[in-house]
Enzyme design. Structure first.
Site, PDB file in Angstrom:
ATOM      1  N   ARG A 142      -4.878  -4.976  -0.304  1.00 60.78           N
ATOM      2  CA  ARG A 142      -3.490  -5.666   1.099  1.00 60.78           C
ATOM      3  C   ARG A 142      -4.589  -6.486   0.847  1.00 60.78           C
ATOM      4  O   ARG A 142      -5.808  -7.102   1.134  1.00 60.78           O
ATOM      5  CB  ARG A 142      -3.323  -4.835   1.738  1.00 60.78           C
ATOM      6  CG  ARG A 142      -3.146  -3.266   1.424  1.00 60.78           C
ATOM      7  CD  ARG A 142      -3.179  -2.395   2.743  1.00 60.78           C
ATOM      8  NE  ARG A 142      -2.337  -1.062   2.386  1.00 60.78           N
ATOM      9  CZ  ARG A 142      -2.843   0.169   1.692  1.00 60.78           C
ATOM     10  NH1 ARG A 142      -4.622  -0.056   1.592  1.00 60.78           N
ATOM     11  NH2 ARG A 142      -2.557   0.776   1.480  1.00 60.78           N
ATOM     12  N   LYS A 166      -6.814   1.603   5.078  1.00 58.07           N
ATOM     13  CA  LYS A 166      -6.297   1.834   5.910  1.00 58.07           C
ATOM     14  C   LYS A 166      -7.116   3.200   6.549  1.00 58.07           C
ATOM     15  O   LYS A 166      -7.428   4.335   5.631  1.00 58.07           O
ATOM     16  CB  LYS A 166      -5.187   2.172   5.358  1.00 58.07           C
ATOM     17  CG  LYS A 166      -3.643   0.894   5.897  1.00 58.07           C
ATOM     18  CD  LYS A 166      -2.599   1.635   5.427  1.00 58.07           C
ATOM     19  CE  LYS A 166      -1.355   0.391   5.613  1.00 58.07           C
ATOM     20  NZ  LYS A 166      -0.535   0.595   5.453  1.00 58.07           N
ATOM     21  N   HIS A 239       2.146  -8.804  -0.112  1.00 61.88           N
ATOM     22  CA  HIS A 239       2.784  -7.807  -0.189  1.00 61.88           C
ATOM     23  C   HIS A 239       3.920  -7.291  -1.267  1.00 61.88           C
ATOM     24  O   HIS A 239       3.232  -7.812  -2.500  1.00 61.88           O
ATOM     25  CB  HIS A 239       3.888  -7.146   0.856  1.00 61.88           C
ATOM     26  CG  HIS A 239       2.886  -5.519   1.112  1.00 61.88           C
ATOM     27  ND1 HIS A 239       1.722  -5.845   1.170  1.00 61.88           N
ATOM     28  CD2 HIS A 239       3.446  -4.357   1.042  1.00 61.88           C
ATOM     29  CE1 HIS A 239       0.927  -4.612   2.430  1.00 61.88           C
ATOM     30  NE2 HIS A 239       2.070  -3.676   1.689  1.00 61.88           N
ATOM     31  N   ARG A 242       0.881  -7.934  -4.566  1.00 67.33           N
ATOM     32  CA  ARG A 242       0.850  -6.139  -4.302  1.00 67.33           C
ATOM     33  C   ARG A 242       1.325  -5.343  -5.250  1.00 67.33           C
ATOM     34  O   ARG A 242       1.534  -4.720  -5.407  1.00 67.33           O
ATOM     35  CB  ARG A 242       0.729  -5.863  -2.781  1.00 67.33           C
ATOM     36  CG  ARG A 242       0.166  -4.313  -2.640  1.00 67.33           C
ATOM     37  CD  ARG A 242      -0.882  -4.257  -1.437  1.00 67.33           C
ATOM     38  NE  ARG A 242      -0.360  -3.010  -1.365  1.00 67.33           N
ATOM     39  CZ  ARG A 242      -1.404  -1.893  -1.108  1.00 67.33           C
ATOM     40  NH1 ARG A 242      -2.959  -1.854  -2.142  1.00 67.33           N
ATOM     41  NH2 ARG A 242      -1.107  -0.749  -0.450  1.00 67.33           N
ATOM     42  N   HIS A 265      -2.281   4.390  -1.356  1.00 66.69           N
ATOM     43  CA  HIS A 265      -1.303   5.360  -0.559  1.00 66.69           C
ATOM     44  C   HIS A 265      -2.015   7.059  -0.680  1.00 66.69           C
ATOM     45  O   HIS A 265      -2.545   7.380  -1.584  1.00 66.69           O
ATOM     46  CB  HIS A 265      -0.283   5.366  -1.664  1.00 66.69           C
ATOM     47  CG  HIS A 265       0.071   4.275  -1.641  1.00 66.69           C
ATOM     48  ND1 HIS A 265       0.925   3.839  -2.871  1.00 66.69           N
ATOM     49  CD2 HIS A 265       0.216   3.026  -0.991  1.00 66.69           C
ATOM     50  CE1 HIS A 265       1.868   2.317  -2.549  1.00 66.69           C
ATOM     51  NE2 HIS A 265       1.220   2.009  -1.691  1.00 66.69           N
ATOM     52  N   TYR A 274       8.571   1.903  -6.557  1.00 69.72           N
ATOM     53  CA  TYR A 274       8.023   1.494  -7.553  1.00 69.72           C
ATOM     54  C   TYR A 274       8.537   1.761  -8.236  1.00 69.72           C
ATOM     55  O   TYR A 274       9.404   0.779  -9.878  1.00 69.72           O
ATOM     56  CB  TYR A 274       6.451   1.002  -7.954  1.00 69.72           C
ATOM     57  CG  TYR A 274       5.797   0.618  -6.378  1.00 69.72           C
ATOM     58  CD1 TYR A 274       5.903  -1.278  -6.748  1.00 69.72           C
ATOM     59  CD2 TYR A 274       4.962   1.011  -5.566  1.00 69.72           C
ATOM     60  CE1 TYR A 274       5.766  -2.051  -4.995  1.00 69.72           C
ATOM     61  CE2 TYR A 274       4.602   0.471  -4.578  1.00 69.72           C
ATOM     62  CZ  TYR A 274       4.337  -0.553  -4.656  1.00 69.72           C
ATOM     63  OH  TYR A 274       3.909  -1.620  -3.259  1.00 69.72           O
TER      64      TYR A 274
END
Length: 293
Positions: A142, A166, A239, A242, A265, A274
């Site tokens: 990210r 995150k 993004h 990414r 994730h 995706y």
């Protein structure tokens, strides 16, 4: 409303979310309470029908990305309320992806990535921009993660870098041998630039024109500049690179669980978007190539 501050404290101290995410969650939950007040509904009376009506209302006022974030905020908040015994059921858990809808992420083709990374570099800032693009595409980081990297986070012998993702969760990202060579060359130029600026103590991997850590706002300006230089007629943001990383890995047969780990994730369902991208590309290829299509 009394529970909001306690919820935000929980997000900060237990979930370890960033200040910007917590600010966004506050706005989202306040929007939810504004809806409840207008409809004269108490939070413990909020039904699945109400949740669907709330989503209908926010869809008419916000972009899809914001709508999805508000649904996530609502789901997280109601999960918190269930755990604390304030309500019995989280109705947001009953909202399916099909009801929310989703947006297929923009991504670059492999040829478009080559075009981006082949732009001639005339000075240190061109080199920095190139390395930022190359690193994100090579690692799937990210932009917030890339900007937080310090030079000491790299382990070139293992071709990996420590990332603070995150929730401040740590994970390693990897890069190719050729990318390692380019990064090491950039670091030499970076050191010379910082020496000239009198900022040799700066630890940031990506630095600004003033020799400080490159800010988030500047990174997006850089992406806008190169979108124009490359003539991209599609969305081109951090993004996008990414997304390109994930899409190209899946196109070449990578296991979705591996891609999930690389992207950081928590849920496989987040990564599965995706697979919709690659399926869409398969369909497009079929339509173009098959004689009866």
């Amino acid at each position: 409303m009394d529970n909001i501050d306690d919820f935000l404290t929980y997000l900060k101290n237990v979930r370890n979310l960033t200040d910007s995410t917590i600010t966004a969650y506050r706005e989202d939950i306040e929007d939810l309470y504004e809806y409840l007040d207008k409809k004269n509904i108490k939070v413990d009376e909020f039904s699945l029908h109400d949740a669907r009506d709330y989503i209908r209302v926010i869809k008419s006022n916000y972009a899809q990305k914001s709508v999805l974030r508000k649904i996530t905020a609502g789901r997280t908040y109601f999960t918190y309320l269930v755990k604390r015994g304030f309500i019995k059921h989280n109705v947001f858990q009953d909202i399916s992806v099909s009801e929310r809808g989703f947006h297929l992420p923009s991504f670059l083709s492999e040829d478009e990535v080559k075009k981006l990374l082949s732009i001639p570099r005339k000075d240190f800032f061109d080199e920095r921009d190139h390395i930022m693009f190359l690193f994100i595409y090579n690692s799937g980081a990210r932009i917030s993660e890339a900007l937080e990297i310090n030079v000491d986070d790299f382990e070139f012998s293992k071709r990996r870098v420590l990332i603070r993702g995150k929730g401040r969760k740590l994970r390693f990202l990897f890069f190719s041998k050729s990318t390692a060579v380019e990064i090491e060359n950039y670091l030499k130029q970076r050191e010379a630039f910082l020496l000239e600026k009198g900022k040799i103590a700066e630890k940031a991997f990506l630095v600004s024109n003033r020799g400080n850590r490159l800010p988030f706002s500047s990174s997006h300006i850089i992406f806008e500049k190169y979108a124009s230089l490359c003539g991209f007629d599609k969305e081109f943001t951090p993004h996008t690179l990414r997304h390109s990383f994930a899409t190209h890995l899946l196109d070449r047969g990578a296991d979705i669980r591996v891609v999930q780990e690389l992207l950081g994730h928590e849920s496989i369902s987040t990564t599965q978007i995706y697979t919709h991208v690659t399926k869409a590309r398969l369909h497009e290829t079929y339509d173009k190539a098959h004689p009866h299509a």
